[in-house]
Design an enzyme around this catalytic site. Structure first.
Site, PDB file in Angstrom:
ATOM      1  N   SER A 125       0.809  -1.276   0.025  1.00 20.17           N
ATOM      2  CA  SER A 125      -0.020  -0.231  -0.015  1.00 20.17           C
ATOM      3  C   SER A 125       0.913   1.164   0.060  1.00 20.17           C
ATOM      4  CB  SER A 125      -0.998   0.156   1.193  1.00 20.17           C
ATOM      5  OG  SER A 125      -0.417   0.068   2.430  1.00 20.17           O
ATOM      6  N   GLY A 236       2.777  18.708   4.634  1.00 20.58           N
ATOM      7  CA  GLY A 236       3.938  17.879   4.037  1.00 20.58           C
ATOM      8  C   GLY A 236       4.434  18.173   2.619  1.00 20.58           C
ATOM      9  N   GLY A 334      30.584  17.711 -19.170  1.00 22.99           N
ATOM     10  CA  GLY A 334      31.419  16.451 -18.537  1.00 22.99           C
ATOM     11  C   GLY A 334      31.432  16.597 -17.073  1.00 22.99           C
ATOM     12  N   GLU A 357       5.932  11.368  -0.624  1.00 22.66           N
ATOM     13  CA  GLU A 357       4.290  11.989   0.174  1.00 22.66           C
ATOM     14  C   GLU A 357       3.446  12.251  -0.776  1.00 22.66           C
ATOM     15  OE1 GLU A 357       5.153  15.216   2.829  1.00 22.66           O
ATOM     16  OE2 GLU A 357       6.955  14.191   3.599  1.00 22.66           O
TER      17      GLU A 357
HETATM   18  N1  CAA Z   1      -7.472  16.302   4.580  1.00 21.68           N
HETATM   19  C1  CAA Z   1      -8.230  15.682   5.482  1.00 21.68           C
HETATM   20  N2  CAA Z   1      -8.976  14.766   5.183  1.00 21.68           N
HETATM   21  C2  CAA Z   1      -9.045  14.034   3.546  1.00 21.68           C
HETATM   22  C3  CAA Z   1      -7.959  14.834   3.031  1.00 21.68           C
HETATM   23  C4  CAA Z   1      -7.176  15.860   3.376  1.00 21.68           C
HETATM   24  N3  CAA Z   1      -6.232  16.397   2.639  1.00 21.68           N
HETATM   25  N4  CAA Z   1      -7.909  13.892   1.859  1.00 21.68           N
HETATM   26  C5  CAA Z   1      -8.768  13.030   2.051  1.00 21.68           C
HETATM   27  N5  CAA Z   1      -9.143  13.014   3.137  1.00 21.68           N
HETATM   28  C6  CAA Z   1     -10.362  12.044   3.942  1.00 21.68           C
HETATM   29  C7  CAA Z   1     -11.607  12.333   3.039  1.00 21.68           C
HETATM   30  O1  CAA Z   1     -12.477  13.261   3.489  1.00 21.68           O
HETATM   31  C8  CAA Z   1     -12.348  10.800   3.388  1.00 21.68           C
HETATM   32  O2  CAA Z   1     -12.839  10.956   4.345  1.00 21.68           O
HETATM   33  P1  CAA Z   1     -14.429  10.711   4.437  1.00 21.68           P
HETATM   34  O3  CAA Z   1     -14.663   9.258   3.817  1.00 21.68           O
HETATM   35  O4  CAA Z   1     -15.120  10.820   5.853  1.00 21.68           O
HETATM   36  O5  CAA Z   1     -14.967  11.504   3.511  1.00 21.68           O
HETATM   37  C9  CAA Z   1     -10.993   9.930   3.639  1.00 21.68           C
HETATM   38  O6  CAA Z   1     -10.111  10.841   3.870  1.00 21.68           O
HETATM   39  C10 CAA Z   1     -10.731   9.210   2.194  1.00 21.68           C
HETATM   40  O7  CAA Z   1     -10.474  10.074   1.380  1.00 21.68           O
HETATM   41  P2  CAA Z   1     -10.413   9.228  -0.130  1.00 21.68           P
HETATM   42  O8  CAA Z   1     -11.616   8.792  -0.273  1.00 21.68           O
HETATM   43  O9  CAA Z   1      -9.908  10.307  -1.168  1.00 21.68           O
HETATM   44  O10 CAA Z   1      -9.368   8.200   0.009  1.00 21.68           O
HETATM   45  P3  CAA Z   1      -8.727   7.227  -1.204  1.00 21.68           P
HETATM   46  O11 CAA Z   1      -8.641   5.765  -0.661  1.00 21.68           O
HETATM   47  O12 CAA Z   1      -9.477   7.319  -2.403  1.00 21.68           O
HETATM   48  O13 CAA Z   1      -7.214   7.743  -1.342  1.00 21.68           O
HETATM   49  C11 CAA Z   1      -5.348   9.397  -2.115  1.00 21.68           C
HETATM   50  C12 CAA Z   1      -7.053   9.199  -1.948  1.00 21.68           C
HETATM   51  C13 CAA Z   1      -5.345  10.737  -2.334  1.00 21.68           C
HETATM   52  C14 CAA Z   1      -5.162   8.509  -3.464  1.00 21.68           C
HETATM   53  C15 CAA Z   1      -4.669   8.994  -1.075  1.00 21.68           C
HETATM   54  O14 CAA Z   1      -4.575   7.553  -0.727  1.00 21.68           O
HETATM   55  C16 CAA Z   1      -2.985   9.231  -1.150  1.00 21.68           C
HETATM   56  O15 CAA Z   1      -2.909  10.542  -1.032  1.00 21.68           O
HETATM   57  N6  CAA Z   1      -2.303   8.497  -1.555  1.00 21.68           N
HETATM   58  C17 CAA Z   1      -0.823   8.566  -1.698  1.00 21.68           C
HETATM   59  C18 CAA Z   1      -0.106   8.263  -0.210  1.00 21.68           C
HETATM   60  C19 CAA Z   1       0.819   9.203   0.303  1.00 21.68           C
HETATM   61  O16 CAA Z   1       1.122  10.387  -0.080  1.00 21.68           O
HETATM   62  N7  CAA Z   1       2.018   8.533   0.593  1.00 21.68           N
HETATM   63  C20 CAA Z   1       3.066   9.051   1.163  1.00 21.68           C
HETATM   64  C21 CAA Z   1       3.435   8.508   2.482  1.00 21.68           C
HETATM   65  S1  CAA Z   1       4.719   9.352   3.217  1.00 21.68           S
HETATM   66  C22 CAA Z   1       6.214   9.506   2.325  1.00 21.68           C
HETATM   67  O17 CAA Z   1       6.167   9.437   1.487  1.00 21.68           O
HETATM   68  C23 CAA Z   1       7.498   9.224   2.977  1.00 21.68           C
HETATM   69  C24 CAA Z   1       7.775   9.957   4.254  1.00 21.68           C
HETATM   70  O18 CAA Z   1       8.608   9.224   5.223  1.00 21.68           O
HETATM   71  C25 CAA Z   1       7.511  11.270   4.532  1.00 21.68           C
END
Ligand code: CAA
Length: 379
Positions: A125, A236, A334, A357
């Protein structure tokens, strides 16, 4: 930039040039992180910029924070990222934590004595974060965590981890967020990743085997962990964008300086129009990115965090960082490909900014979802 920001960044630039820059080439080669450098940034007051003073922070704005990250990134993208991820953990604690959680965990983070890390991703995931499998089973007095987190920035060097785990059914509503400390029984570190860039910033697996987290270390309530994670990521992503601006600005600086002194065909290569067009395009990329970062940061300061703008800034600034650093290597030719000049390091460090992120494809998903909502509302 106002006068205060100019003075802040001017002093910070001197600190970074004197205390970080001399180590970067060697430490990049050796993949060596130095805690004393991080603590030095803490003493400088830039490891808890936006957190209120009552918790040891500097109480400054998110716009200030972006200028600071840009300045650190001009010398070291990995140290800027360590500061930025720890700041994301702090903003999560500050936004969603109880008074007791803030008092217990924030001071060591804001002062830079300790580092914070954010644990969402797992092997199956990454982009689909809501499908995470690490479990948190309710028991008397707390939750027992089992599972493995992957690609965790500052894994192993951080002391405080925000860990997302499943307390309920499938999907985002089954996810909760926990504060876990290094040293907790059942919490160990797995594989340390070998990477193309960000070599001075450790990336590591976190392994949870029957790790008991007390009730008081849950953030918000059961099932609200995905909101905690996404809210943290809005900030972030803006920070990662600011780091992209710093990375690109440094590459542009190196390219212009080099092209003004390097002579071929009896003239500085800067005087060739082909190169002038390239350098001008690079400068436009840097400035456009900076303006987008400032707009996203301003929305956070105004307490109207605009997730679409945060994703747009991340997408634009990190794609720009990749393009500008690649072009800088080309301008130097180079020697640009060798470690004699830092541009190859900045090019390697830029790549993962497009991935962490949320990949830049995920940023486009977020932007498109906002567009759909806005246009359907007005249809
Ligand atoms: N702020 C607050 N709540 C939010 C939000 C936000 N920006 N975005 C979504 N939500 C809430 C939604 O409102 C929803 O809540 P409800 O069901 O109550 O309405 C819930 O979260 C689910 O939202 P989605 O239906 O949009 O969820 P999804 O499964 O379709 O996923 C996605 C959306 C944008 C694809 C998300 O999964 C995502 O951002 N994926 C990428 C993950 C990521 O960024 N990973 C990075 C990890 S950290 C890293 O990189 C390294 C490190 O060490 C820092």
């Amino acid at each position: 930039m106002n006068d205060f920001q100019k003075e802040l960044c001017g002093n910070l630039k001197k600190y970074c040039n004197d205390s970080i820059e001399p180590h970067m080439e060697h430490d990049d080669c050796e993949s060596k992180f130095r805690m004393e450098i991080y603590k030095g940034l803490g003493e400088y007051g830039v490891t808890g910029v936006t957190i209120p003073e009552e918790h040891g922070g500097a109480g400054l704005s998110y716009v200030d924070n972006c200028y600071i990250l840009e300045e650190i990134a001009k010398v070291s993208v990995p140290y800027a990222v360590t500061v930025s991820v720890s700041a994301m953990v702090q903003s999560i604690l500050n936004e969603y934590g109880t008074k007791a959680q803030k008092e217990k965990y924030l001071p060591a983070l804001t002062s830079g004595q300790e580092i914070g890390a954010f644990a969402l991703s797992e092997s199956h995931s990454g982009s689909d974060a809501a499908s995470l499998k690490t479990t948190a089973k309710k028991v008397e007095g707390g939750y027992v965590l089992n599972g493995t987190k992957m690609w965790i920035t500052s894994g192993g060097i951080a002391k405080t981890y925000i860990v997302m785990a499943r307390t309920g059914g499938e999907g985002s509503k089954g996810v909760s967020a926990f504060i876990v400390r290094d040293g907790a029984k059942g919490f160990t570190f797995g594989k340390a990743e070998k990477k193309m860039g960000w070599k001075t910033s450790p990336t590591r697996e976190l392994v949870f085997q029957n790790c008991l987290v007390p009730d008081e270390d849950m953030l918000l309530n059961e099932g609200q962990g995905f909101t905690v994670a996404m809210g943290g990521l809005d900030r972030g992503r803006t920070s990662i964008a600011a780091i992209g601006v710093g990375c690109a600005q440094r590459a542009l600086d190196e390219a212009v300086k080099y092209s003004l002194t390097r002579e071929q065909f009896k003239q500085p290569i800067f005087d060739f129009q082909g190169l002038q067009f390239m350098l001008s395009d690079m400068a436009v990329e840097v400035m456009t990115s900076r303006l987008m970062v400032l707009a996203a940061a301003q929305s956070i300061d105004d307490k109207k965090t605009n997730s679409k703008l945060c994703s747009m800034a991340k997408l634009k600034a990190t794609d720009a960082a990749m393009k500008v650093t690649t072009d800088a290597v080309q301008v130097l030719g180079g020697v640009g490909y060798t470690t004699e000049y830092p541009v190859e390091r900045f090019m390697r460090d830029a790549k993962v900014l497009q991935i962490v992120e949320g990949t830049n494809q995920i940023q486009r998903v977020v932007i498109a979802r906002h567009l759909r909502k806005e246009y359907e509302q007005h249809a």
